[in-house]
Motif scaffolding. Structure first.
Motif, PDB file in Angstrom:
ATOM      1  N   ASP A   1       0.833  -1.193   0.000  1.00  0.00           N
ATOM      2  CA  ASP A   1       0.000   0.000   0.000  1.00  0.00           C
ATOM      3  C   ASP A   1       0.878   1.258   0.000  1.00  0.00           C
ATOM      4  O   ASP A   1       1.988   1.253   0.523  1.00  0.00           O
ATOM      5  CB  ASP A   1      -0.875  -0.041   1.261  1.00  0.00           C
ATOM      6  N   ASP A   2       0.378   2.334  -0.571  1.00  0.00           N
ATOM      7  CA  ASP A   2       1.128   3.596  -0.593  1.00  0.00           C
ATOM      8  C   ASP A   2       1.437   4.097   0.819  1.00  0.00           C
ATOM      9  O   ASP A   2       2.426   4.815   1.018  1.00  0.00           O
ATOM     10  CB  ASP A   2       0.332   4.680  -1.334  1.00  0.00           C
ATOM     11  N   LYS A   3       0.607   3.722   1.782  1.00  0.00           N
ATOM     12  CA  LYS A   3       0.786   4.213   3.145  1.00  0.00           C
ATOM     13  C   LYS A   3       2.074   3.722   3.790  1.00  0.00           C
ATOM     14  O   LYS A   3       2.542   4.317   4.760  1.00  0.00           O
ATOM     15  CB  LYS A   3      -0.409   3.789   4.001  1.00  0.00           C
ATOM     16  N   VAL A   4       2.625   2.628   3.273  1.00  0.00           N
ATOM     17  CA  VAL A   4       3.850   2.081   3.883  1.00  0.00           C
ATOM     18  C   VAL A   4       5.063   2.271   2.981  1.00  0.00           C
ATOM     19  O   VAL A   4       6.093   1.623   3.166  1.00  0.00           O
ATOM     20  CB  VAL A   4       3.664   0.584   4.227  1.00  0.00           C
ATOM     21  N   GLU A   5       4.944   3.139   1.993  1.00  0.00           N
ATOM     22  CA  GLU A   5       6.072   3.444   1.104  1.00  0.00           C
ATOM     23  C   GLU A   5       7.274   3.883   1.930  1.00  0.00           C
ATOM     24  O   GLU A   5       7.175   4.713   2.836  1.00  0.00           O
ATOM     25  CB  GLU A   5       5.683   4.546   0.120  1.00  0.00           C
ATOM     26  N   GLY A   6       8.428   3.302   1.626  1.00  0.00           N
ATOM     27  CA  GLY A   6       9.665   3.652   2.309  1.00  0.00           C
ATOM     28  C   GLY A   6       9.921   2.887   3.593  1.00  0.00           C
ATOM     29  O   GLY A   6      11.012   2.964   4.157  1.00  0.00           O
ATOM     30  N   LYS A   7       8.940   2.132   4.069  1.00  0.00           N
ATOM     31  CA  LYS A   7       9.133   1.348   5.286  1.00  0.00           C
ATOM     32  C   LYS A   7       9.809   0.015   4.963  1.00  0.00           C
ATOM     33  O   LYS A   7       9.825  -0.431   3.810  1.00  0.00           O
ATOM     34  CB  LYS A   7       7.788   1.100   5.986  1.00  0.00           C
ATOM     35  N   THR A   8      10.354  -0.608   5.992  1.00  0.00           N
ATOM     36  CA  THR A   8      11.027  -1.894   5.821  1.00  0.00           C
ATOM     37  C   THR A   8      10.073  -3.039   6.131  1.00  0.00           C
ATOM     38  O   THR A   8       9.386  -3.031   7.154  1.00  0.00           O
ATOM     39  CB  THR A   8      12.254  -2.001   6.740  1.00  0.00           C
ATOM     40  N   ALA A   9      10.011  -3.995   5.220  1.00  0.00           N
ATOM     41  CA  ALA A   9       9.196  -5.196   5.415  1.00  0.00           C
ATOM     42  C   ALA A   9      10.112  -6.343   5.847  1.00  0.00           C
ATOM     43  O   ALA A   9      11.275  -6.421   5.411  1.00  0.00           O
ATOM     44  CB  ALA A   9       8.467  -5.559   4.131  1.00  0.00           C
ATOM     45  N   TYR A  10       9.594  -7.215   6.690  1.00  0.00           N
ATOM     46  CA  TYR A  10      10.385  -8.330   7.220  1.00  0.00           C
ATOM     47  C   TYR A  10       9.669  -9.650   6.981  1.00  0.00           C
ATOM     48  O   TYR A  10       8.448  -9.739   7.145  1.00  0.00           O
ATOM     49  CB  TYR A  10      10.622  -8.167   8.722  1.00  0.00           C
ATOM     50  N   ILE A  11      10.420 -10.670   6.615  1.00  0.00           N
ATOM     51  CA  ILE A  11       9.900 -12.034   6.603  1.00  0.00           C
ATOM     52  C   ILE A  11      10.258 -12.646   7.951  1.00  0.00           C
ATOM     53  O   ILE A  11      11.433 -12.725   8.313  1.00  0.00           O
ATOM     54  CB  ILE A  11      10.494 -12.871   5.461  1.00  0.00           C
ATOM     55  N   VAL A  12       9.224 -13.055   8.703  1.00  0.00           N
ATOM     56  CA  VAL A  12       9.406 -13.530  10.071  1.00  0.00           C
ATOM     57  C   VAL A  12       8.985 -14.987  10.186  1.00  0.00           C
ATOM     58  O   VAL A  12       7.896 -15.368   9.735  1.00  0.00           O
ATOM     59  CB  VAL A  12       8.582 -12.670  11.057  1.00  0.00           C
ATOM     60  N   ASP A  13       9.840 -15.803  10.771  1.00  0.00           N
ATOM     61  CA  ASP A  13       9.541 -17.217  10.953  1.00  0.00           C
ATOM     62  C   ASP A  13       8.430 -17.395  11.986  1.00  0.00           C
ATOM     63  O   ASP A  13       8.476 -16.824  13.072  1.00  0.00           O
ATOM     64  CB  ASP A  13      10.795 -17.960  11.418  1.00  0.00           C
ATOM     65  N   PHE A  14       7.414 -18.169  11.654  1.00  0.00           N
ATOM     66  CA  PHE A  14       6.272 -18.383  12.540  1.00  0.00           C
ATOM     67  C   PHE A  14       6.689 -19.051  13.841  1.00  0.00           C
ATOM     68  O   PHE A  14       6.238 -18.670  14.924  1.00  0.00           O
ATOM     69  CB  PHE A  14       5.236 -19.249  11.817  1.00  0.00           C
ATOM     70  N   ASP A  15       7.570 -20.037  13.762  1.00  0.00           N
ATOM     71  CA  ASP A  15       7.912 -20.817  14.942  1.00  0.00           C
ATOM     72  C   ASP A  15       8.884 -20.095  15.865  1.00  0.00           C
ATOM     73  O   ASP A  15       8.664 -20.006  17.063  1.00  0.00           O
ATOM     74  CB  ASP A  15       8.509 -22.162  14.523  1.00  0.00           C
ATOM     75  N   THR A  16       9.951 -19.562  15.311  1.00  0.00           N
ATOM     76  CA  THR A  16      10.996 -18.951  16.129  1.00  0.00           C
ATOM     77  C   THR A  16      10.811 -17.454  16.317  1.00  0.00           C
ATOM     78  O   THR A  16      11.448 -16.857  17.175  1.00  0.00           O
ATOM     79  CB  THR A  16      12.376 -19.184  15.493  1.00  0.00           C
ATOM     80  N   GLU A  17       9.979 -16.838  15.471  1.00  0.00           N
ATOM     81  CA  GLU A  17       9.742 -15.397  15.476  1.00  0.00           C
ATOM     82  C   GLU A  17      10.998 -14.593  15.131  1.00  0.00           C
ATOM     83  O   GLU A  17      11.083 -13.405  15.423  1.00  0.00           O
ATOM     84  CB  GLU A  17       9.170 -14.938  16.826  1.00  0.00           C
ATOM     85  N   GLU A  18      11.947 -15.237  14.472  1.00  0.00           N
ATOM     86  CA  GLU A  18      13.150 -14.524  14.059  1.00  0.00           C
ATOM     87  C   GLU A  18      12.951 -13.907  12.677  1.00  0.00           C
ATOM     88  O   GLU A  18      12.200 -14.417  11.846  1.00  0.00           O
ATOM     89  CB  GLU A  18      14.347 -15.475  14.029  1.00  0.00           C
ATOM     90  N   ASN A  19      13.621 -12.791  12.439  1.00  0.00           N
ATOM     91  CA  ASN A  19      13.595 -12.157  11.118  1.00  0.00           C
ATOM     92  C   ASN A  19      14.510 -12.931  10.175  1.00  0.00           C
ATOM     93  O   ASN A  19      15.703 -13.081  10.435  1.00  0.00           O
ATOM     94  CB  ASN A  19      14.066 -10.704  11.212  1.00  0.00           C
ATOM     95  N   LEU A  20      13.947 -13.411   9.077  1.00  0.00           N
ATOM     96  CA  LEU A  20      14.721 -14.180   8.106  1.00  0.00           C
ATOM     97  C   LEU A  20      15.260 -13.315   6.984  1.00  0.00           C
ATOM     98  O   LEU A  20      16.298 -13.624   6.389  1.00  0.00           O
ATOM     99  CB  LEU A  20      13.856 -15.292   7.502  1.00  0.00           C
ATOM    100  N   ASP A  21      14.535 -12.238   6.666  1.00  0.00           N
ATOM    101  CA  ASP A  21      14.933 -11.393   5.545  1.00  0.00           C
ATOM    102  C   ASP A  21      14.232 -10.047   5.694  1.00  0.00           C
ATOM    103  O   ASP A  21      13.251  -9.914   6.427  1.00  0.00           O
ATOM    104  CB  ASP A  21      14.533 -12.057   4.223  1.00  0.00           C
ATOM    105  N   SER A  22      14.749  -9.044   5.006  1.00  0.00           N
ATOM    106  CA  SER A  22      14.120  -7.723   5.048  1.00  0.00           C
ATOM    107  C   SER A  22      14.305  -7.037   3.692  1.00  0.00           C
ATOM    108  O   SER A  22      15.231  -7.341   2.944  1.00  0.00           O
ATOM    109  CB  SER A  22      14.725  -6.858   6.154  1.00  0.00           C
ATOM    110  N   ALA A  23      13.395  -6.117   3.402  1.00  0.00           N
ATOM    111  CA  ALA A  23      13.469  -5.350   2.152  1.00  0.00           C
ATOM    112  C   ALA A  23      12.696  -4.047   2.345  1.00  0.00           C
ATOM    113  O   ALA A  23      11.675  -4.013   3.025  1.00  0.00           O
ATOM    114  CB  ALA A  23      12.894  -6.156   0.990  1.00  0.00           C
ATOM    115  N   VAL A  24      13.198  -2.981   1.726  1.00  0.00           N
ATOM    116  CA  VAL A  24      12.542  -1.685   1.805  1.00  0.00           C
ATOM    117  C   VAL A  24      11.470  -1.604   0.722  1.00  0.00           C
ATOM    118  O   VAL A  24      11.678  -2.019  -0.421  1.00  0.00           O
ATOM    119  CB  VAL A  24      13.564  -0.536   1.636  1.00  0.00           C
ATOM    120  N   ILE A  25      10.307  -1.075   1.091  1.00  0.00           N
ATOM    121  CA  ILE A  25       9.212  -0.921   0.140  1.00  0.00           C
ATOM    122  C   ILE A  25       9.476   0.305  -0.720  1.00  0.00           C
ATOM    123  O   ILE A  25       9.605   1.423  -0.221  1.00  0.00           O
ATOM    124  CB  ILE A  25       7.866  -0.774   0.875  1.00  0.00           C
ATOM    125  N   SER A  26       9.567   0.062  -2.005  1.00  0.00           N
ATOM    126  CA  SER A  26       9.857   1.146  -2.949  1.00  0.00           C
ATOM    127  C   SER A  26       8.932   1.008  -4.158  1.00  0.00           C
ATOM    128  O   SER A  26       8.805  -0.090  -4.713  1.00  0.00           O
ATOM    129  CB  SER A  26      11.316   1.080  -3.403  1.00  0.00           C
TER     130      SER A  26
END
Length: 343
Positions: free
Chosen positions: A32-57
């Motif tokens: 969505d345009d509302k989150v432009e420029g924010k960082t998105a994270y892929i989070v593991d369901f079991d461990t709740e650790e961040n596996l990857d991240s990317a900036v919304i552009s």
């Protein structure tokens, strides 16, 4: 393994998967345009650790990487989930919370299409026929769930099915048996937490001695051992102001307190999983006359293996747990039997 015919919970985004080494994944989140420029994270369901991240552009976040095995994950943006899916080595696109592309998500789509088709077929039947054939359709749904679980029990899909299915209905012996048959299940942190809760529950069941805990709020410390095991019966109500069933049980506890308080019964409320300000408002609005422990949060629930509230425990004069998890008339009878026995 049975659920309601219309149950379509978190399994909606599941699919079977293989144990083979995964190639590179590419996940594209359409945002969505509302989150432009924010960082998105892929989070593991079991461990709740961040596996990857990317900036919304320009309305997209693109993740690239690889995994040794499939995982059930969520994409988090600004503290909220933007989609849940199985991450494997493939190209996956997420739009409006729905994941498309990739073998796992496509297999899942097929599974749920067939399942929901059964629900539609059932709903199209006249009411009189529905009553006659309910069990038949319920069995078909249950069989589909069982097949999905059994075919994937040793991979990430099986884990997710197991965690949200039979795992939550098992006692300690049943869970240990399942883990013995499929050791990989015991490696998941969420399953370990469930087992720990069942173990704590068994250690604090009827006939067992109380376990102490302490809670400090506003500079004052409450210790259970200052009240329990001191020669009188103590009824402890673990509750929260937002919990409707908890509030309904206060009427029962008020009756018991009125009848048996003069005979030595002590009642203590312990507010868990609640904001202190909300607890205080609840005490006032519901006119709770007994002592209440504020802001206990997870402290007693972890010690006593409490998975849901209200949890009401009656402790005997020596600290033994006389009654646990009873409500309404069963609770009235348990307290009456204890108080009138004089033991």
């Amino acid at each position: 393994m049975k659920h309601s015919l219309f149950y379509a919970g978190g399994l909606l985004l599941l699919a079977s998967c293989s144990q083979s080494q995964l190639p590179q994944y590419v996940v594209t989140l359409n945002a969505d345009d509302k989150v432009e420029g924010k960082t998105a994270y892929i989070v593991d369901f079991d461990t709740e650790e961040n596996l990857d991240s990317a900036v919304i552009s320009q309305g997209k976040a693109v993740f690239n990487g690889s995994l040794e095995a499939p995982r059930y994950v969520s994409v988090m943006v600004d503290g909220s989930s933007a989609g849940e899916f199985f991450l494997d080595g493939d190209s996956i696109f997420i739009t409006d919370g729905i994941a498309k592309g990739g073998k796992l998500n496509e297999l899942n789509k097929k599974h749920w299409s067939e399942r929901l088709a059964l629900v539609d077929e059932f709903r199209s039947l006249p009411d009189s026929v529905q009553k006659q054939r309910y069990e038949e359709f319920q069995t078909k749904i249950s069989d589909m769930e069982t097949q999905l679980l059994e075919e994937n029990i040793d991979n990430a899909l099986g884990y997710y099915c197991f965690f949200y299915g039979p795992c939550r209905r098992m006692d300690l012996a049943e869970l240990d048996s399942a883990i013995a048959a499929h050791p990989s299940l015991g490696e998941y942190k969420r399953v370990q937490k469930v087992r720990d809760g069942l173990l704590k529950y068994a250690e604090t069941s009827e006939g067992k001695m109380f376990k102490d805990f302490e809670v400090t709020y506003n500079g004052s410390t409450f210790r259970l051992s200052d009240h329990v095991g001191k020669g009188k019966y103590v009824l402890v109500d673990f509750w929260a102001s937002w919990c409707g069933p908890c509030i309904r049980q206060t009427a029962v506890i008020k009756d018991l307190y009125k009848e048996y308080g003069p005979k030595g019964l002590e009642v203590i409320g312990v507010a868990v999983w609640d904001k202190p300000e909300d607890t205080l408002k609840g005490i006032e609005s519901h006119e709770l006359p007994w002592m209440n422990v504020i802001d206990a949060q997870n402290i007693p629930t972890e010690i006593y293996g409490i998975a849901g509230i209200p949890t009401i425990i009656l402790f005997g004069p020596d600290g033994t747990i006389v009654s646990r998890d009873k409500q309404d008339d069963e609770l009235r009878q348990a307290v009456a039997a204890a108080m009138e026995s004089g033991k």
